[in-house]
Design an enzyme around this catalytic site. Sequence first.
Site, short mmCIF file in Angstrom:
data_model
loop_
_atom_site.label_atom_id
_atom_site.label_comp_id
_atom_site.label_asym_id
_atom_site.label_seq_id
_atom_site.Cartn_x
_atom_site.Cartn_y
_atom_site.Cartn_z
NE ARG A 156 0.36 4.00 -5.34
CZ ARG A 156 1.05 4.23 -6.47
NH1 ARG A 156 0.53 3.95 -7.65
NH2 ARG A 156 2.26 4.77 -6.42
NE ARG B 214 -3.35 -0.10 2.93
CZ ARG B 214 -4.23 -0.18 3.93
NH1 ARG B 214 -4.65 -1.35 4.35
NH2 ARG B 214 -4.69 0.91 4.51
CD GLN B 215 2.23 5.73 -2.53
OE1 GLN B 215 2.17 5.06 -3.55
NE2 GLN B 215 3.34 6.32 -2.13
CB SER B 216 -0.60 4.39 3.86
OG SER B 216 -1.03 3.04 3.94
CG ASP C 105 3.50 7.63 1.35
OD1 ASP C 105 4.30 7.53 0.40
OD2 ASP C 105 2.31 7.99 1.21
#
Length: 205
Positions: free
Chosen positions: A120, A101-103, A106
Amino acid sequence: YQRRVHGELVVVEEAPPVEPDVHELAAFLSAQWEKQHFEDTHVGVYERPLSLDWIRRPGGLQWAVLLLHGGYFAAAVFQNGRPAVHKAFHRYVVRKKQGGRQSAYDASGGGMSSVGAQLRRHHEMKWREEIHRILREWAPLLAGCGAVFTHTPGPLNSTVLFFNGGPLRKGDPRLQPVPFTTGRPTFSEVKRAYSLLSTAALCPY
């Protein structure tokens, strides 16, 4: 009912069928399953002292099943075996090809400013907001559930269910993990999970 005996019509009376106590049967089967699991693995099923209070409550025949991960969400509240409400949807939150996932990417310090990354992030925010809106709308039904079964693998998914003003709280004894592998969160998968959770098999010894 009536039947003919030696050529004469007679009335036969039958005693009414005895309805089994669903709560007592469910509690017994659950205790047996947990005991066998511990004997086989030496690991407690729920990582806490055995408690079946949730299944003996008046709402025992009203259960909820919540499945969410990878941008997918599917859930339903079942009353006496039938879905009273249900919802399933998907948002684009997983990085194509690279996966994850992008989170999560990050949080690891690998944030990107590309159009895809921004999209996203936006979709994940909307995904959370939509789940929170659904849970708030279902609050009265969730409050009446005897059990709430969840499958939320990973910390990013599990935290979605608990938020300010939400109907679910950590430590609620009604919250139970789905004790088997599930597929992609869809309404069909929610129904399959509920069917397995609410079905008991009696095996002779």
